[in-house]
Motif scaffolding. Structure first.
Motif, PDB file in Angstrom:
ATOM      1  N   GLY B 246       0.660  -1.408   0.432  1.00 59.12           N
ATOM      2  CA  GLY B 246       0.149  -0.341   0.246  1.00 59.12           C
ATOM      3  C   GLY B 246       0.640   1.382   0.189  1.00 59.12           C
ATOM      4  N   ALA B 247       2.273   0.937   0.502  1.00 59.05           N
ATOM      5  CA  ALA B 247       3.170   2.249   0.574  1.00 59.05           C
ATOM      6  C   ALA B 247       3.022   3.274  -0.576  1.00 59.05           C
ATOM      7  N   GLY B 248       3.542   2.720  -1.961  1.00 62.88           N
ATOM      8  CA  GLY B 248       2.856   3.287  -2.777  1.00 62.88           C
ATOM      9  C   GLY B 248       1.683   4.051  -2.993  1.00 62.88           C
ATOM     10  N   GLU B 249       0.739   3.352  -3.127  1.00 65.53           N
ATOM     11  CA  GLU B 249      -0.874   4.104  -3.715  1.00 65.53           C
ATOM     12  C   GLU B 249      -0.324   5.268  -2.107  1.00 65.53           C
ATOM     13  N   THR B 250      -0.017   5.430  -0.874  1.00 67.02           N
ATOM     14  CA  THR B 250      -0.008   6.766   0.160  1.00 67.02           C
ATOM     15  C   THR B 250       0.681   7.507  -0.529  1.00 67.02           C
ATOM     16  N   VAL B 251       1.476   7.459  -1.198  1.00 66.65           N
ATOM     17  CA  VAL B 251       2.267   8.642  -1.863  1.00 66.65           C
ATOM     18  C   VAL B 251       2.108   9.128  -3.081  1.00 66.65           C
ATOM     19  N   LEU B 252       1.343   8.383  -4.338  1.00 61.07           N
ATOM     20  CA  LEU B 252       0.451   9.143  -4.790  1.00 61.07           C
ATOM     21  C   LEU B 252      -0.614  10.345  -4.654  1.00 61.07           C
ATOM     22  N   GLU B 253      -1.114   9.466  -3.807  1.00 65.82           N
ATOM     23  CA  GLU B 253      -2.766  10.755  -2.753  1.00 65.82           C
ATOM     24  C   GLU B 253      -2.476  11.575  -2.279  1.00 65.82           C
ATOM     25  N   GLN B 254      -0.655  11.550  -1.599  1.00 67.01           N
ATOM     26  CA  GLN B 254      -0.256  12.898  -1.308  1.00 67.01           C
ATOM     27  C   GLN B 254       0.375  13.706  -2.061  1.00 67.01           C
TER      28      GLN B 254
END
Lengths: 375, 400
Positions: B246-254
């Motif tokens: 899930g880490a990459g998804e968080t990066v894009l969200e931010q």
């Protein structure tokens, strides 16, 4: 005593992490010297004598045997989840019926996992709402997989049947008799928890990443399918099924033991003594086989066990639970390839208890490897 | 017996041989534990070294395709060493992308809104049912099966990408490699060579990284001699958690919500001040810059320019600078997910596809380690210590 989940200890361990203590637990205790197994402090034979699988599952998960009110609520919760999403059954259309039933069941679970409530929540409250759903969905899907072996459609559950009777009804298409039901229920009870075996350890790694409980169970299933693990009960039974006569079986076992054969269903990393689960299940298997006029099968088992244990017992190799469960499942009428399934249904309870215990305080599991330089 | 003195931040070792049993310090999450001996790769966070089969990552990234690196990790040979062997390997890999019709039908019957990691897990499981039947005794050529799975996972991910955007099943061309065909599924057109280069680069950097949870889970499952599809289903289950996939998804969200470098700096400062987390920062192993980040940062800068969105790189750089200014003194550095997420985004992957795309790359190292495990399998069976209720009897009354 310093807890094993925090701080640092010096430990010595072998390949396969043998003898490495990963964590503290309150769930179960395996006494591999004195041939004892306890769930939450209760000896296995007592639980098998006087409890249902549902009660034992409650005990393993929650730490105490349920009061009558708790038992009624737990039963209700389990029954509420007996109908998995239709999409999971529909998946059978896309799976060949000659695939291993455990793999079919796994596929149905992966589809069911696409339709779980509050999928993205992995906080403890959400995780605690999952065990009943996982146990009941699992049983219904596993029964569907067994039916699919014969090209038959899944059956709807019977609300007034207990967990074991309902599973067997959905798998076999008829209500089993009381002896069969009790023997099967005991087989679930004795296999419901067994420390950090490979499958429980796989589940623990997955829960440590912040995953949902169902994902952890799926990882456990993977490890359980291996022939060195849960798949062994099928192989052990197939060894016995070659013989009609105890005499031939005895000779075969003698020759094989002398030749260094690794008997499936014999030997255990922790028990270097008779496996207490075998002791509990044997009378049920014996009686069930007698009921069905299959006493020869029992004699073959006794002959093989006698030979193997007299040859290898001094090395600490005794019959483990996988040697005996097939002798309960065969007279009930379950197909041989489905023998790993009841083990899987039962042991999920233990995996979930370990995961729920680990999650609140456990760090992500990520060990290291030593790099061997090219010479 | 060899005793290891280890620190929590530094637990990789290189030796000529390893004698079991071993003694080591054991910390939370089994840090400090030696779970296996490997020739696949060497990760030494203290010096920032990452080597695949003895070749430094700097010599591989950007210069080799994913197919070549999969070959290196699994067989231990560089493709140039034996071109005929590599060509067979590559042909097998590409041919394995053809999936059974039923498996594609199963994917296409699913609601496109279901998270792709769950779709992928279901697809792999169904595929295992087609590949392994009850009669299968697993005695066949394991090595070949594992290769096959790498290509099958890539094919499933491509099929999922097409299904999510409402397009028909992907037909793979044998002339094109896995990265090219994945991009065709993501972009719905023949991809530019620059994008193929970026995806190969990402996959090469992700191909192996020690015993992360999906890899280690797969090794534990493999040690029971389970069929390889179980290994992968189990590994994919470890990918779901927010601490990993899930880490990459968080990066894009931010990042994608930030307007310009100034807004980025303010957001970082206020997030850190209020105790929030910046996605893509911190790694359990590295308390210094991750060697893979340097390579990726350059690629993101080039692609952002090429795609006409240079400000995306400026924003990312601002986030990184501001976060590092505050976090580096605490030993927290930018990790691979930060720039990898941006690069995946730039080459046309939507956010939920990131964990699946990451997994395609990781499959090479994962399967190499599973293969190594199976050369001399030993069941993973550790212990727990019982600290619970002392032995007790059942008192009737409360129970039935």
């Amino acid at each position: 005593m310093r807890p094993y989940t925090s701080g640092y200890q010096i430990q010595t361990y072998n390949r396969g992490l043998e003898n490495l203590v990963v964590t503290d637990t309150r769930v179960g205790q395996i006494d591999g010297k004195n041939s004892r197994l306890m769930y939450r402090g209760y000896p296995l034979d007592e639980l098998a004598d006087c409890c249902t699988f549902e009660e034992v599952a409650y005990l393993i998960l929650h730490g105490n045997l349920p009061t009558p009110q708790e038992a009624a609520m737990w039963d209700e919760e389990l029954k509420n989840w007996r109908t998995p999403p239709q999409e999971a059954f529909d998946a059978l259309k896309y799976i060949p019926s000659n695939a291993h039933p455990l793999a079919q069941y796994r596929t149905m679970l992966t589809i069911a996992a696409c339709h779980i409530p509050e999928a993205s929540r992995t906080d403890m409250q959400a995780q605690w709402r999952r065990p009943a759903r996982i146990l009941s969905w699992s049983a219904a899907l596993a029964a569907g997989a067994i039916r699919h072996l014969n090209g038959k459609k899944p059956l709807p559950p019977k609300d007034h049947f207990g967990f074991s009777a309902n599973f067997l009804y959905q798998a076999l298409g008829h209500r089993v008799n009381e002896h069969e039901e009790k023997a099967f229920d005991v087989s679930l009870i004795v296999q419901a928890e067994h420390g950090l075996h490979a499958a429980a350890f796989a589940a623990l790694i997955v829960i440590s990443t912040g995953a949902d409980l169902g994902s952890a169970v799926l990882a456990g299933m993977g490890a359980l399918s291996g022939v060195r693990h849960g798949g062994a009960n099928q192989l052990a039974f197939e060894d016995l099924a070659q013989f009609d006569q105890a005499k031939e079986a005895r000779t075969w076992a003698q020759v094989k033991a002398a030749g260094g054969y690794r008997f499936p269903g014999y030997g255990h990393r922790i028990y270097k003594c008779p496996d207490p689960r075998v002791r509990v299940l044997e009378p049920y298997a014996k009686n069930l086989l007698a009921d069905k006029g299959m006493t020869d099968r029992w004699r073959v088992y006794e002959a093989v066990r006698g030979e193997v244990e007299s040859a290898l017992g001094p090395k600490g190799i005794y019959a483990n639970v996988d040697s005996i469960t097939g002798l309960v499942y065969a007279p009930i009428g379950l197909p041989v390839s489905s023998f790993p399934i009841p083990f899987c249904l039962a042991i999920q309870t233990g995996w979930m208890a370990h995961c729920l215990e680990y999650q609140p305080r456990g760090a992500m599991i990520e060990p290291g490897a030593v790099y061997l330089k090219d010479q | 017996m060899k005793a290891f003195r280890t620190l929590s931040s530094n637990y990789s070792w290189a030796l000529d041989e390893l004698d079991w049993p071993v003694t080591s310090e054991v910390g939370p999450g089994l840090s400090g534990v030696i779970a296996s001996a490997t020739r696949v790769s060497w990760l030494d966070p203290s010096s920032g070294t990452l080597e695949y089969r003895g070749v430094p990552i700097e010599r591989l990234a950007g210069m080799h395709s994913y197919e070549e690196i999969a070959h290196l990790l699994i067989t231990g040979n560089e493709p140039a060493d034996d071109e005929a062997a590599f060509s067979t390997f590559r042909d097998n890999l590409r041919a394995s992308r053809e999936l059974p019709e039923d498996v594609i039908a199963l994917i296409r019957a699913m609601d496109p809104g279901i998270h792709p990691t769950r779709m992928l897990r279901a697809g792999v499981s169904a595929l295992g049912c087609h590949e392994m039947t009850v009669e299968d005794d697993l005695s066949g050529d394991r090595h070949w099966r594992e290769l096959r799975i790498i290509a099958q996972i890539a094919a499933l991910v491509a099929q999922i990408a097409a299904h999510r955007t409402g397009r028909g099943p992907v037909l793979f061309h044998a002339n094109y490699d896995i990265a090219h065909e994945m991009l065709r599924a993501l972009q719905d057109r023949d991809p530019d060579p620059e994008d193929v280069h970026s995806l190969d680069l990402l996959w090469v950097l992700f191909a192996d990284h020690g015993l992360d949870a999906p890899t280690f889970t797969s090794m534990v499952v493999a040690s029971t001699l389970a069929d390889p599809y179980y290994n992968v289903v189990a590994g994919l289950s470890a990918l779901r958690g927010d601490k990993l996939g899930g880490a990459g998804e968080t990066v894009l969200e931010q990042i994608l919500g930030l307007e310009d470098p100034e807004a980025a700096r303010l957001w970082v400062a206020s997030t850190i001040a209020s105790g929030g987390r910046i996605g893509g920062f911190g790694h359990r192993l590295y308390h210094m810059p991750d060697p893979r980040v340097v390579i990726l940062r350059k690629e993101v800068a080039a692609q952002a320019r090429r795609k006409g969105t240079p400000e995306l790189f400026d924003i990312a750089r601002a986030v990184e600078d501001e976060a590092l200014r505050q976090l580096a003194p605490r030993g927290v550095h930018v990790n691979i997910n930060f720039y990898a997420a941006l690069l995946f985004h730039l080459i046309g992957a939507d956010k939920p596809m990131l964990p699946c795309l990451y997994m395609v790359g990781r499959m090479a190292g994962l399967m190499a380690r599973v293969h190594e495990e199976l050369e001399n399998p030993r069941l993973y069976r550790p212990l727990d210590r019982y600290v619970g209720h002392p032995i007790r009897r059942i008192t009737r009354g409360a129970e039935k």
